[in-house]
Design an enzyme around this catalytic site. Structure first.
Site, mmCIF file in Angstrom:
data_model
loop_
_atom_site.group_PDB
_atom_site.id
_atom_site.type_symbol
_atom_site.label_atom_id
_atom_site.label_comp_id
_atom_site.label_asym_id
_atom_site.label_seq_id
_atom_site.Cartn_x
_atom_site.Cartn_y
_atom_site.Cartn_z
ATOM 1 N N GLY A 1 -1.802 0.418 8.844
ATOM 2 C CA GLY A 1 -1.963 1.845 8.548
ATOM 3 C C GLY A 1 -2.441 2.608 9.774
ATOM 4 O O GLY A 1 -1.958 3.707 10.063
ATOM 5 N N GLY B 1 -2.515 -6.510 8.680
ATOM 6 C CA GLY B 1 -3.019 -7.856 8.427
ATOM 7 C C GLY B 1 -1.947 -8.778 7.881
ATOM 8 O O GLY B 1 -1.749 -9.893 8.390
ATOM 9 N N LYS C 1 0.848 -1.198 0.000
ATOM 10 C CA LYS C 1 0.000 0.000 0.000
ATOM 11 C C LYS C 1 0.886 1.252 0.000
ATOM 12 O O LYS C 1 0.918 2.023 0.967
ATOM 13 C CB LYS C 1 -0.923 -0.012 1.213
ATOM 14 C CG LYS C 1 -1.971 -1.127 1.175
ATOM 15 C CD LYS C 1 -2.846 -1.106 2.416
ATOM 16 C CE LYS C 1 -3.865 -2.220 2.376
ATOM 17 N NZ LYS C 1 -4.603 -2.384 3.630
#
Ligand SMILES: Nc1ncnc2c1ncn2[C@@H]1O[C@H](COP(=O)(O)OP(=O)(O)O)[C@@H](O)[C@H]1O
Ligand SMILES: O=C(OP(=O)(O)O)[C@H](O)COP(=O)(O)O
Length: 593
Positions: free
Chosen positions: A568, A545, A389
């Site tokens: 995050g 995760g 990400k």
């Protein structure tokens, strides 16, 4: 009396000034969020003769421009309010822990007692370096020594909601009480928790529980790591054992519209097993069919709604959609720490339609732990950031440079940095629009003396597949058509050496595509290193995760100091950002004065 903290960031002491003569009518806000403090102040701005003590010591507000600070939250009338002290709330930044605040608070209150005996007055906290329109040559001043300031520290968690402190302040205030006007109360700005609700609040009630059940699934839809499901269980069990009807909601992945691959159906067996109740699964998350299922839910029953992100309105935080979700229930519990940094309909929007809106045990636990560990870390403090990400996490690096002594980058993150340095990266993951940011970050790290380490070698693959051909190359020699999927052995050694000196490490994002054995070596090596450091007393925090799945895979999750269900979210907490999913919840109840 209106007392608020104004930017303490670059100063080491501040002054208490008596700036106004008004009758004493004290309201104390012990705040974590200046926003909330302001919100509460605003309510009272309209009432005349109300003064405030606002001790907002825990929120590190980083307003960079006027548009980002609290000023815009005031309407024009409020900006022109006769109470000049409101000006001091424009950019409040405070760094106190509860412990540090106690003597501060005592001295403020003792001093105000003295002052009020002599002449009822108004207080304002003004940085020594600032000039203020409310400062007058005759104003009495007390200079508070810098030991009352601890920087940079912020907090958000529930541990800080010390009822003793609230009670203490309340009793202090009682002693300040004048007959002129009654005092209102001591508001501790911590969040209300599901544990604060009585059995009567829950029995027979429909409770909308937002959890983060975004677990990794393999190609056959098997759960490869159930950490997030296990973490959601205590709140659900508490609710059902108190006779509530649980309407459970989550997202899974980042679907664009209804995507069977991202259905929550594969979670039902494991969830039922862990909760000890047969979980009913809805095929949607709103609508008449869901309403029927809710109506037939017995006390102590659990209904799992379908992936809330099947509606684009979820991520848009659409009020109409939030209202539809909320209409299913009587009250709201947010236990989705991993998604608390998202202002989505099911994390933030629903709170506008459901009361009470409280925190679940997981959210509470995460904030309690992370707040203490990352707001005042033992040093040297290292952060390891990887994963895929990139666009969500590259921005975090700037703040990490302020907090960390060592920053290690791996995973998909690194190729944007390589490309920014003019290296060729083949077909590796790159965020083209973040190249300038990457360059700036490298320069900033240098200027700040932060040791920012990029891998010197990478494992490359000729395709994104477990059976890809692979080889190890220097970071500067990735051929066209090849992609970097792991960090190389030299990098592992350099990273391990750098970590050797640390006292606190936070890790978010795997070093490579660890789901494929061929590219799991870097991630597993870091996991093992952190396990070894944990054994030596280093605080090790793993968030996210996939990162958690990676340490579970290596079998070292147990030895880590903290396994966080949010990658995050924990990084944003570390940044000092408000987590909207937390911010939106009800404040803990006031202690009456
Ligand atoms: N070099 C890379 N290229 C592409 N994907 C990567 C690379 N390194 C790691 N990843 C992927 O990143 C994913 C995890 O990223 P992310 O969601 O950011 O972490 P977390 O879930 O721990 O917060 C994993 O699925 C992993 O395969
Ligand atoms: O997996 C999550 O975040 P994480 O990868 O940062 O730990 C959460 O479920 C939030 O997902 P999102 O980043 O798609 O909003």
């Amino acid at each position: 009396m209106y007392l608020t903290c104004v930017s303490f960031e670059k100063i080491d002491s501040f002054e208490l000034k008596f700036v106004d003569k008004t009758r004493l009518n004290v309201k104390v806000f012990l705040g974590y969020y200046c926003k909330s403090v302001l919100g509460n102040c605003k309510k009272d701005l309209s009432s005349r003769n109300t003064q405030f003590i606002s001790v907002c010591w825990l929120w590190n507000w980083r307003g960079k421009s006027k548009d980002e600070d609290l000023w815009p939250l005031l309407n024009d009338k409020e900006k022109q309010a006769p109470n000049p002290q409101i000006l001091h709330i424009i950019n409040p930044i405070s760094f106190f822990s509860i412990t540090d605040s106690l003597p501060l608070l005592h001295s403020l209150l003792d001093y105000s007692t003295m002052a009020s005996a002599a002449s009822p007055t108004s207080l304002s906290l003004i940085p020594t370096t600032s000039s203020s329109s409310t400062t007058s040559r005759n104003t009495p001043t007390v200079r508070l020594p810098s030991r009352f300031l601890r920087s940079p520290l912020r907090g958000l968690g529930f541990a800080a909601a010390d009822p003793l402190l609230s009670a203490h302040v309340a009793s202090k205030l009682r002693s300040l009480k004048t007959s002129a006007r009654p005092m209102t109360g001591v508001v501790s700005m911590a969040k209300r928790s599901v544990g604060d609700l009585s059995p009567a609040d829950l029995k027979g009630k429909k409770v909308f529980v937002r959890a983060d059940l975004n677990v990794p699934l393999d190609d056959s839809q098997n759960i490869t790591d159930d950490t997030r499901i296990r973490a959601a269980v205590p709140t659900i069990k508490h609710l059902i054992s108190n006779g509530a009807k649980v309407i459970l909601s989550s997202h899974l992945g980042r679907p664009k519209g209804v995507t069977p691959k991202y259905s929550l159906a594969p979670l039902v067996p494991r969830l039922s097993e862990l909760i000890g109740v047969e979980v009913v699964k809805a095929d949607d998350c709103i609508g008449p069919d869901v309403e029927k299922l809710v109506a037939s839910l017995p006390d102590g029953g659990v209904l799992l709604l379908e992936n809330v992100r099947f509606y684009k309105e979820e991520e848009k935080n659409d009020p109409g959609f939030a209202e539809k979700l909320a209409s299913l229930a009587d009250l709201y519990v947010n236990d989705a720490f991993g998604t608390a940094h998202r202002a989505h309909a099911s994390t933030e929007g629903v709170t506008k339609f459901l009361r009470p809106s409280v925190a679940g045990f997981l959210l509470q636990k995460e904030l309690d732990y992370l707040d203490g560990a990352v707001s005042n870390p033992k040093r040297p403090f290292a952060a390891i950031v990887g994963g895929s990400k990139v666009s969500s996490k590259i921005g975090v690096i700037e703040s990490l440079l302020e907090k960390c002594d060592i920053l290690l980058l791996g995973g998909g993150m690194i190729f944007t940095f390589y490309k920014a340095q003019g290296l060729s990266v083949g077909s590796s993951l790159v965020e083209e629009d973040k190249l300038d940011l990457a360059t700036t970050l490298l320069e900033k790290a240098k200027a700040k003396g932060v040791s920012l380490l990029l891998p010197t070698d990478v494992v490359i693959a000729d395709k994104f597949a477990p059976d890809a051909n692979s080889k190890i190359v220097p970071a500067s020699a990735i051929p066209d058509g090849w992609m970097g999927l792991d960090i190389g052995p030299d990098s592992v050694k350099t990273f391990n050496d750098a970590l050797e000196t640390t006292k606190t490490v936070i890790w978010n994002g795997p070093m490579g595509v660890f789901e494929f054995d061929k590219f799991a070596v870097g991630t597993e090596a870091i996991a093992k290193k952190l396990a070894e450091l944990s054994g030596k007393g280093v605080t090790t925090i793993i968030g996210g995760g996939d990162s958690v799945a990676a340490v579970e895979k290596v079998g070292v999750a147990e030895v880590m100091s903290h396994i966080s269900t949010g990658g995050g979210a924990s990084l944003e907490l570390l940044e000092g950002k408000i987590l909207p999913g937390v911010d939106a919840l009800d404040e803990a109840v006031a202690v009456p004065v």
